[in-house]
Write a protein that holds these residues in place. Structure first.
Motif, PDB file in Angstrom:
ATOM      1  N   UNK A   1       0.849  -1.183   0.000  1.00 20.66           N
ATOM      2  CA  UNK A   1       0.000   0.000   0.000  1.00 20.66           C
ATOM      3  C   UNK A   1       0.887   1.236   0.000  1.00 20.66           C
ATOM      4  N   UNK A   2       0.635   2.150  -0.923  1.00 19.33           N
ATOM      5  CA  UNK A   2       1.412   3.376  -1.011  1.00 19.33           C
ATOM      6  C   UNK A   2       0.778   4.502  -0.220  1.00 19.33           C
ATOM      7  N   UNK A   3       1.624   5.396   0.280  1.00 15.74           N
ATOM      8  CA  UNK A   3       1.141   6.550   1.013  1.00 15.74           C
ATOM      9  C   UNK A   3       1.520   7.813   0.246  1.00 15.74           C
ATOM     10  N   UNK A   4       0.636   8.803   0.276  1.00 16.77           N
ATOM     11  CA  UNK A   4       0.809  10.022  -0.518  1.00 16.77           C
ATOM     12  C   UNK A   4       0.524  11.263   0.303  1.00 16.77           C
ATOM     13  N   UNK A   5       1.298  12.312   0.017  1.00 16.82           N
ATOM     14  CA  UNK A   5       0.989  13.646   0.529  1.00 16.82           C
ATOM     15  C   UNK A   5       0.075  14.302  -0.498  1.00 16.82           C
ATOM     16  N   UNK A   6      -0.710  15.253  -0.050  1.00 16.26           N
ATOM     17  CA  UNK A   6      -1.634  15.969  -0.929  1.00 16.26           C
ATOM     18  C   UNK A   6      -1.183  17.424  -1.033  1.00 16.26           C
ATOM     19  N   UNK A   7      -0.997  17.895  -2.258  1.00 17.72           N
ATOM     20  CA  UNK A   7      -0.715  19.299  -2.520  1.00 17.72           C
ATOM     21  C   UNK A   7      -1.829  19.853  -3.392  1.00 17.72           C
ATOM     22  N   UNK A   8      -2.147  21.133  -3.183  1.00 14.62           N
ATOM     23  CA  UNK A   8      -3.237  21.769  -3.919  1.00 14.62           C
ATOM     24  C   UNK A   8      -2.722  23.032  -4.604  1.00 14.62           C
ATOM     25  N   UNK A   9      -3.004  23.152  -5.899  1.00 17.37           N
ATOM     26  CA  UNK A   9      -2.670  24.374  -6.615  1.00 17.37           C
ATOM     27  C   UNK A   9      -3.721  25.422  -6.288  1.00 17.37           C
ATOM     28  N   UNK A  10      -3.280  26.568  -5.832  1.00 15.98           N
ATOM     29  CA  UNK A  10      -4.177  27.662  -5.451  1.00 15.98           C
ATOM     30  C   UNK A  10      -4.325  28.621  -6.627  1.00 15.98           C
ATOM     31  N   UNK A  11      -5.535  28.798  -7.112  1.00 16.08           N
ATOM     32  CA  UNK A  11      -5.770  29.710  -8.218  1.00 16.08           C
ATOM     33  C   UNK A  11      -5.686  31.168  -7.781  1.00 16.08           C
ATOM     34  N   UNK A  12      -5.769  31.416  -6.469  1.00 11.81           N
ATOM     35  CA  UNK A  12      -5.687  32.780  -5.955  1.00 11.81           C
ATOM     36  C   UNK A  12      -4.277  33.345  -6.002  1.00 11.81           C
ATOM     37  N   UNK A  22      -2.495  12.906   4.649  1.00 13.42           N
ATOM     38  CA  UNK A  22      -1.879  11.841   3.878  1.00 13.42           C
ATOM     39  C   UNK A  22      -2.976  10.899   3.431  1.00 13.42           C
ATOM     40  N   UNK A  23      -2.672  10.165   2.396  1.00 12.42           N
ATOM     41  CA  UNK A  23      -3.655   9.303   1.767  1.00 12.42           C
ATOM     42  C   UNK A  23      -2.983   7.987   1.453  1.00 12.42           C
ATOM     43  N   UNK A  24      -3.604   6.869   1.788  1.00 14.15           N
ATOM     44  CA  UNK A  24      -3.069   5.547   1.488  1.00 14.15           C
ATOM     45  C   UNK A  24      -3.960   4.848   0.474  1.00 14.15           C
ATOM     46  N   UNK A  25      -3.321   4.209  -0.529  1.00  9.96           N
ATOM     47  CA  UNK A  25      -4.073   3.509  -1.561  1.00  9.96           C
ATOM     48  C   UNK A  25      -3.208   2.383  -2.127  1.00  9.96           C
ATOM     49  N   UNK A  26      -3.847   1.306  -2.541  1.00  8.05           N
ATOM     50  CA  UNK A  26      -3.128   0.162  -3.099  1.00  8.05           C
ATOM     51  C   UNK A  26      -2.619   0.407  -4.509  1.00  8.05           C
TER      52      UNK A  26
END
Length: 79
Positions: A1-12, A22-26
């Protein structure tokens, strides 16, 4: 199972901000990619669906950034 950080592009402000989650997914991507690209041909996992309904704070403008656009949300693998 992989773990991920989440980044968000801000349009402002035009920068990316961490979602502080963090997010885990197979079956996640092997390298940085948008949620839209990673799940183009398959359904979003429930955890990501919930995350895309939340806001984060833009650190530059001190305004909320809505995560609903999957093209602006990035998954970054954690080694």
């Amino acid at each position: 199972m992989g773990q991920y950080r989440i980044l968000v592009f801000c349009t402002g402000c035009g920068r990316t901000h961490p979602a502080r989650a963090t997010f885990s997914v197979d079956d996640g991507p092997a390298e940085k990619t948008t949620v839209a690209d990673a799940y183009k041909d398959k359904p979003l996992p429930l955890e990501l669906t919930k995350l895309l309904k939340k806001d984060i704070l833009c650190q530059e403008l001190a305004t909320p950034v809505t995560l609903e656009n999957a093209d602006n949300v990035y998954l970054i693998p954690i080694d």
